[in-house]
Design an enzyme around this catalytic site. Structure first.
Site, mmCIF file in Angstrom:
data_model
loop_
_atom_site.group_PDB
_atom_site.id
_atom_site.type_symbol
_atom_site.label_atom_id
_atom_site.label_comp_id
_atom_site.label_asym_id
_atom_site.label_seq_id
_atom_site.Cartn_x
_atom_site.Cartn_y
_atom_site.Cartn_z
ATOM 1 N N GLY A 142 -29.946 22.336 -76.458
ATOM 2 C CA GLY A 142 -29.442 20.975 -76.675
ATOM 3 C C GLY A 142 -28.564 20.805 -77.905
ATOM 4 O O GLY A 142 -28.483 19.711 -78.460
ATOM 5 N N ASN A 182 -25.328 20.864 -77.880
ATOM 6 C CA ASN A 182 -24.249 19.947 -77.474
ATOM 7 C C ASN A 182 -24.770 18.512 -77.417
ATOM 8 O O ASN A 182 -24.089 17.584 -77.845
ATOM 9 C CB ASN A 182 -23.648 20.371 -76.135
ATOM 10 C CG ASN A 182 -22.686 21.538 -76.300
ATOM 11 O OD1 ASN A 182 -21.574 21.355 -76.781
ATOM 12 N ND2 ASN A 182 -23.131 22.732 -75.939
ATOM 13 N N MET A 206 -29.051 23.633 -66.235
ATOM 14 C CA MET A 206 -28.950 24.894 -65.513
ATOM 15 C C MET A 206 -29.252 24.783 -64.011
ATOM 16 O O MET A 206 -29.828 25.696 -63.421
ATOM 17 C CB MET A 206 -29.862 25.950 -66.167
ATOM 18 C CG MET A 206 -29.516 26.249 -67.616
ATOM 19 S SD MET A 206 -27.778 26.682 -67.864
ATOM 20 C CE MET A 206 -27.783 28.337 -67.208
ATOM 21 N N ARG A 207 -28.878 23.683 -63.425
ATOM 22 C CA ARG A 207 -29.084 23.536 -61.975
ATOM 23 C C ARG A 207 -27.755 23.228 -61.312
ATOM 24 O O ARG A 207 -26.939 22.493 -61.864
ATOM 25 C CB ARG A 207 -30.047 22.384 -61.679
ATOM 26 C CG ARG A 207 -31.433 22.593 -62.219
ATOM 27 C CD ARG A 207 -32.303 21.434 -61.823
ATOM 28 N NE ARG A 207 -32.594 21.442 -60.406
ATOM 29 C CZ ARG A 207 -33.515 22.212 -59.839
ATOM 30 N NH1 ARG A 207 -34.224 23.036 -60.571
ATOM 31 N NH2 ARG A 207 -33.727 22.160 -58.547
ATOM 32 N N ASN A 229 -18.826 18.448 -67.306
ATOM 33 C CA ASN A 229 -19.578 19.638 -67.710
ATOM 34 C C ASN A 229 -18.780 20.420 -68.746
ATOM 35 O O ASN A 229 -17.558 20.313 -68.809
ATOM 36 C CB ASN A 229 -19.813 20.530 -66.475
ATOM 37 C CG ASN A 229 -20.652 21.749 -66.798
ATOM 38 O OD1 ASN A 229 -21.636 21.667 -67.539
ATOM 39 N ND2 ASN A 229 -20.262 22.901 -66.267
ATOM 40 N N HIS A 254 -18.126 24.368 -70.127
ATOM 41 C CA HIS A 254 -18.324 25.765 -69.749
ATOM 42 C C HIS A 254 -17.764 26.654 -70.860
ATOM 43 O O HIS A 254 -16.642 26.445 -71.323
ATOM 44 C CB HIS A 254 -17.605 26.037 -68.417
ATOM 45 C CG HIS A 254 -17.826 27.423 -67.934
ATOM 46 N ND1 HIS A 254 -19.017 27.828 -67.370
ATOM 47 C CD2 HIS A 254 -17.024 28.517 -67.982
ATOM 48 C CE1 HIS A 254 -18.929 29.118 -67.058
ATOM 49 N NE2 HIS A 254 -17.739 29.548 -67.422
HETATM 50 C C1 GRF Z 1 -23.331 25.818 -73.671
HETATM 51 O O1 GRF Z 1 -22.830 27.066 -74.052
HETATM 52 C C2 GRF Z 1 -22.562 25.250 -72.529
HETATM 53 O O2 GRF Z 1 -21.234 25.654 -72.502
HETATM 54 C C3 GRF Z 1 -23.277 25.801 -71.332
HETATM 55 O O3 GRF Z 1 -24.633 25.803 -71.691
HETATM 56 C C4 GRF Z 1 -24.741 25.935 -73.110
HETATM 57 C C5 GRF Z 1 -25.647 24.846 -73.583
HETATM 58 O O4 GRF Z 1 -25.990 24.982 -74.932
HETATM 59 N N1 GRF Z 1 -22.990 25.020 -70.153
HETATM 60 P P1 GRF Z 1 -26.817 23.867 -75.675
HETATM 61 O O5 GRF Z 1 -28.107 23.650 -74.887
HETATM 62 O O6 GRF Z 1 -25.999 22.610 -75.704
HETATM 63 O O7 GRF Z 1 -27.092 24.396 -77.030
#
Ligand code: GRF
Length: 224
Positions: free
Chosen positions: A34, A36, A112-113, A129, A131
């Site tokens: 988390g 982000n 992750m789904r 999203n 990536h």
């Molecule tokens: C990030 O690297 C994002 O690009 C990918 O999943 C990761 C999530 O990281 N989709 P966090 O949980 O926000 O630390």
């Protein structure tokens, strides 16, 4: 037909005037650390991102992201797929929660789904999203490692709208970074995350700050 998104604002009545506040409801879906989510919460708190972070939903009980939401005082829900008979049941519940809160933009941050076409249709062009690679290169859950192992000299981060295919929807923002000679995958990971933390709140702000239109693969911002 192409939709125009983001025209909804909320009206706040001041005694002598009506002011339009473009404060929109967002929900963040998470499964893991988390970081982000943290940056999004920080941006909302500081006012850099004028949004109402209404809900954080995790599909993982142990997700550290849930603790972050709790600590920040953001409403958070664990939606455990194991408690649902089918993926459709799980997604129906997810849609119900999001619609009940009148969510304007669904933000995936390490969720992750894979979302089904049913879910995507419910929030068409309103799911975003991030990536950790320059799409369409290195799709999938191991993007940073895959790019590093491939030996590319340049990789980066992509923010995109979510459509029916995985890591595929129209691109909202993209930024490249260089992989230096001898750089370890750990260093690359750190650089990627730092970049993500900068560009994701900014891209969300852009999506929420005015109207945008989706034409084919392009996201067209109708206002600055
Ligand atoms: C990030 O690297 C994002 O690009 C990918 O999943 C990761 C999530 O990281 N989709 P966090 O949980 O926000 O630390």
């Amino acid at each position: 037909m192409h939709g125009v998104f983001g025209l909804r604002g909320r009206l706040s009545d001041k005694s002598d005037q009506t002011e339009i506040i473009h404060m929109k409801n967002i929900a963040v879906l998470v499964s893991g650390n988390g970081t982000n989510l943290q940056k999004i919460m920080d941006a909302v708190k500081s006012g850099a991102l004028k949004a109402c972070l209404t809900l954080v939903i995790s599909d993982q009980e142990k997700a550290f992201a849930l603790k972050r939401a709790r600590k920040a005082g953001v409403r958070n829900i664990l939606l455990d797929p194991k408690e649902f008979l089918t993926r459709e049941d799980f997604e129906r519940k997810l849609v119900e929660l999001l619609k009940r809160e009148k969510i304007d933009l669904v933000v995936l941050a390490g969720f992750m789904r894979i979302l089904s076409p049913y879910f995507v249709k419910q929030f068409k062009n309103r799911i975003v999203n991030i990536h950790p690679a320059l799409l369409p290169a290195f799709k999938g859950a191991r993007a940073i490692k895959d790019a590093w192992q491939y030996g590319v000299r340049v990789t980066g981060v992509t923010v995109h709208l979510v459509d029916e295919k995985v890591d595929h929807g129209p691109i909202v923002a993209q930024e490249a970074l260089e992989i230096r000679e001898g750089e370890s995958v750990e260093v690359l990971e750190r650089k990627i995350h730092k970049l993500e933390h900068r560009i994701y709140p900014a891209a969300i702000r852009r999506l929420l700050s005015g109207a945008y239109q989706v034409k084919g693969r392009r996201v067209i911002f109708l206002s600055r």
